[in-house]
Each structure stands twice: as structure tokens, then as C-alpha cells.
Write a protein that holds these residues in place. Structure first.
Motif, PDB file in Angstrom:
ATOM      1  N   THR A 164       0.840  -1.205   0.000  1.00 30.90           N
ATOM      2  CA  THR A 164       0.000   0.000   0.000  1.00 30.90           C
ATOM      3  C   THR A 164       0.872   1.251   0.000  1.00 30.90           C
ATOM      4  OG1 THR A 164      -1.770  -1.160   1.163  1.00 30.90           O
ATOM      5  CG2 THR A 164      -1.795   1.244   1.262  1.00 30.90           C
ATOM      6  N   THR A 165       1.835   1.287   0.889  1.00 31.91           N
ATOM      7  CA  THR A 165       2.741   2.436   0.981  1.00 31.91           C
ATOM      8  C   THR A 165       3.500   2.626  -0.325  1.00 31.91           C
ATOM      9  OG1 THR A 165       2.966   2.049   3.354  1.00 31.91           O
ATOM     10  CG2 THR A 165       4.643   3.417   2.316  1.00 31.91           C
TER      11      THR A 165
ATOM     12  N   LEU B 212       1.427   4.076  -3.143  1.00 30.94           N
ATOM     13  CA  LEU B 212       1.073   5.469  -2.882  1.00 30.94           C
ATOM     14  C   LEU B 212       2.298   6.384  -2.991  1.00 30.94           C
ATOM     15  CD1 LEU B 212      -1.514   5.045   0.000  1.00 30.94           C
ATOM     16  CD2 LEU B 212      -1.946   5.607  -2.409  1.00 30.94           C
TER      17      LEU B 212
ATOM     18  N   ILE C 198       0.344  13.125  -4.417  1.00 30.18           N
ATOM     19  CA  ILE C 198      -0.984  13.068  -3.801  1.00 30.18           C
ATOM     20  C   ILE C 198      -1.317  14.434  -3.234  1.00 30.18           C
ATOM     21  CG2 ILE C 198      -2.375  11.990  -1.992  1.00 30.18           C
ATOM     22  CD1 ILE C 198      -0.529   9.550  -2.206  1.00 30.18           C
TER      23      ILE C 198
ATOM     24  N   VAL D  45      -4.659  11.928  -7.126  1.00 34.61           N
ATOM     25  CA  VAL D  45      -3.361  11.251  -7.197  1.00 34.61           C
ATOM     26  C   VAL D  45      -2.904  11.391  -8.637  1.00 34.61           C
ATOM     27  CG1 VAL D  45      -2.131   9.047  -7.024  1.00 34.61           C
ATOM     28  CG2 VAL D  45      -3.912   9.614  -5.357  1.00 34.61           C
TER      29      VAL D  45
ATOM     30  N   ARG E 230      -8.451  10.657  -5.743  1.00 27.87           N
ATOM     31  CA  ARG E 230      -7.692  10.061  -4.642  1.00 27.87           C
ATOM     32  C   ARG E 230      -8.454   8.908  -3.994  1.00 27.87           C
ATOM     33  NH1 ARG E 230      -4.778  13.137   0.443  1.00 27.87           N
ATOM     34  NH2 ARG E 230      -4.087  11.210   1.485  1.00 27.87           N
ATOM     35  N   SER E 231      -9.738   9.093  -3.756  1.00 27.08           N
ATOM     36  CA  SER E 231     -10.520   8.035  -3.106  1.00 27.08           C
ATOM     37  C   SER E 231     -10.542   6.768  -3.952  1.00 27.08           C
ATOM     38  CB  SER E 231     -11.937   8.517  -2.807  1.00 27.08           C
ATOM     39  OG  SER E 231     -12.601   8.890  -4.006  1.00 27.08           O
TER      40      SER E 231
ATOM     41  N   HIS F 112      -8.273   5.842  -6.314  1.00 30.75           N
ATOM     42  CA  HIS F 112      -6.911   5.301  -6.352  1.00 30.75           C
ATOM     43  C   HIS F 112      -6.595   4.566  -5.049  1.00 30.75           C
ATOM     44  CE1 HIS F 112      -2.500   5.308  -6.249  1.00 30.75           C
ATOM     45  NE2 HIS F 112      -2.529   5.443  -7.570  1.00 30.75           N
ATOM     46  N   GLU F 113      -6.885   5.180  -3.919  1.00 32.16           N
ATOM     47  CA  GLU F 113      -6.587   4.552  -2.632  1.00 32.16           C
ATOM     48  C   GLU F 113      -7.392   3.274  -2.427  1.00 32.16           C
ATOM     49  OE1 GLU F 113      -7.043   7.732   0.221  1.00 32.16           O
ATOM     50  OE2 GLU F 113      -4.954   8.380  -0.097  1.00 32.16           O
ATOM     51  N   ARG F 114      -8.643   3.263  -2.879  1.00 31.35           N
ATOM     52  CA  ARG F 114      -9.457   2.043  -2.789  1.00 31.35           C
ATOM     53  C   ARG F 114      -8.847   0.935  -3.647  1.00 31.35           C
ATOM     54  NH1 ARG F 114     -13.849   4.337  -3.330  1.00 31.35           N
ATOM     55  NH2 ARG F 114     -14.019   4.266  -5.586  1.00 31.35           N
TER      56      ARG F 114
ATOM     57  N   VAL G 175      -5.728   0.605  -4.489  1.00 35.60           N
ATOM     58  CA  VAL G 175      -4.491   0.175  -3.826  1.00 35.60           C
ATOM     59  C   VAL G 175      -4.810  -0.752  -2.662  1.00 35.60           C
ATOM     60  CG1 VAL G 175      -2.568   0.998  -2.402  1.00 35.60           C
ATOM     61  CG2 VAL G 175      -3.087   2.135  -4.574  1.00 35.60           C
ATOM     62  N   ARG G 176      -5.774  -0.387  -1.830  1.00 33.40           N
ATOM     63  CA  ARG G 176      -6.144  -1.247  -0.690  1.00 33.40           C
ATOM     64  C   ARG G 176      -6.645  -2.601  -1.163  1.00 33.40           C
ATOM     65  NH1 ARG G 176      -8.536   3.441   1.111  1.00 33.40           N
ATOM     66  NH2 ARG G 176     -10.584   2.649   0.547  1.00 33.40           N
TER      67      ARG G 176
END
Length: 160
Positions: free
Chosen positions: A74-75, A78, A113, A118, A143-144, A146-148, A150-151
Motif C-alpha cells: 500500500t505504501t 502510494l 498526492i 493522485v 484520490r478516493s 486510487h486509494e481504494r 491500492v487497498r
């Protein structure tokens, strides 16, 4: 009164990462392949490199997770790699060589970010630093979303 020109906003894309089998063995390794608007990043960059007339165009594959220790996935995705392999915050490899080794031939980008976006920009090929990827990207995502993505990818990758 003079009007100041403001460039149009970048189109917002959708990103996803697919974790899929890589290799022909009985127990294949896992490849992480990014998709932008449902087109693999391998296809996108291959088309760009062919059109630009680059030597050795498109010799990429996704990142072979079982060969690459990126620390927390995840890190890493990102743009904040924490492994010994990546010694500073800066470009991260999104693709590796079609042989499966990221250190052989990779496509790198900066992951930026802000509050709601992102952006992948500054694409480069470290083994061909003279290549100009200036008109490839930047690629911008919510961003929301992209982060979803990635998770979800980190969860799928941890299932093995």
C-alpha cells in the motif's frame, strides 16, 4: 482588463491493479499489473514507445511480487516506498522487465498526492535516460478511487 489563461484540467482516469499468475511453472509467481481506464499500463506505454520510435519498445511486464520486496505494498503504490531497495522517496517502478526482474528494465513515475487527486507524472526509463516521456501523462485519478484500488490490491496480494 486582461484575462489570464488557465490550462484545462487534466482528465480524471480510473486505475486498478490486477494481481495475476506470472510464469509457466506449476506454482506461478504473482504479477501486479496496473490498468488505466481498463487498458494495461504495458499496452499504453508500448504504444507510446512504438509511436516515438524508441529502441526496445514495450519490453515490460507487471511487477512480479514474489521477486520484489517493496515493503508494504500500500505504501509503495502510494509513492512512499519503505524498502531497502528504494532508497529515497521519488520515482517508483510501476512496471518491470518482461523477464520478471524490475532491476533489468523498469518504467518509473512519481506519485503525487493532494487533497483529492493522485497524479502519476514524470515517467522515465532508467536504462534509457535520454528518452522523453514528457507527452506520456500525467495520469490523474480521484484520490478516493486510487486509494481504494491500492487497498483492494494489497488485500488480494496478501491472500497467498
Amino acid at each position: 482588463m486582461q484575462t489570464r489563461w488557465v490550462p484545462p484540467p487534466l482528465p480524471v482516469r480510473r486505475v486498478r491493479f490486477e494481481v495475476r499468475p506470472w510464469g509457466n511453472g506449476r506454482d506461478p509467481e504473482r504479477e501486479l499489473l496496473p490498468y488505466v481506464d481498463d487498458v494495461s499500463l504495458v499496452e499504453l506505454i508500448s504504444g507510446y514507445e512504438h509511436a516515438a520510435g524508441f529502441d526496445v519498445p514495450g519490453a515490460y511486464a507487471g511487477l512480479v511480487l514474489d521477486r520484489l520486496n517493496v515493503g508494504d505494498l500500500t505504501t509503495y503504490l502510494l509513492g512512499r516506498p519503505d524498502s531497502a531497495y528504494w532508497t529515497k522517496v521519488g520515482p517508483v517502478a510501476l512496471l518491470g522487465c518482461d523477464c520478471g526482474e524490475v532491476g533489468c528494465w523498469s518504467l518509473q513515475t512519481q506519485v503525487l498526492i493532494d487533497d483529492d487527486r493522485v497524479t502519476w507524472r514524470g515517467f522515465s526509463q532508467p536504462f534509457r535516460p535520454q528518452r522523453d516521456y514528457g507527452s506520456f501523462g500525467p495520469l490523474t485519478f480521484r484520490r478516493s478511487q486510487h486509494e481504494r484500488a491500492v487497498r483492494d490490491t494489497a488485500d488480494a496480494a496478501s491472500q497467498r
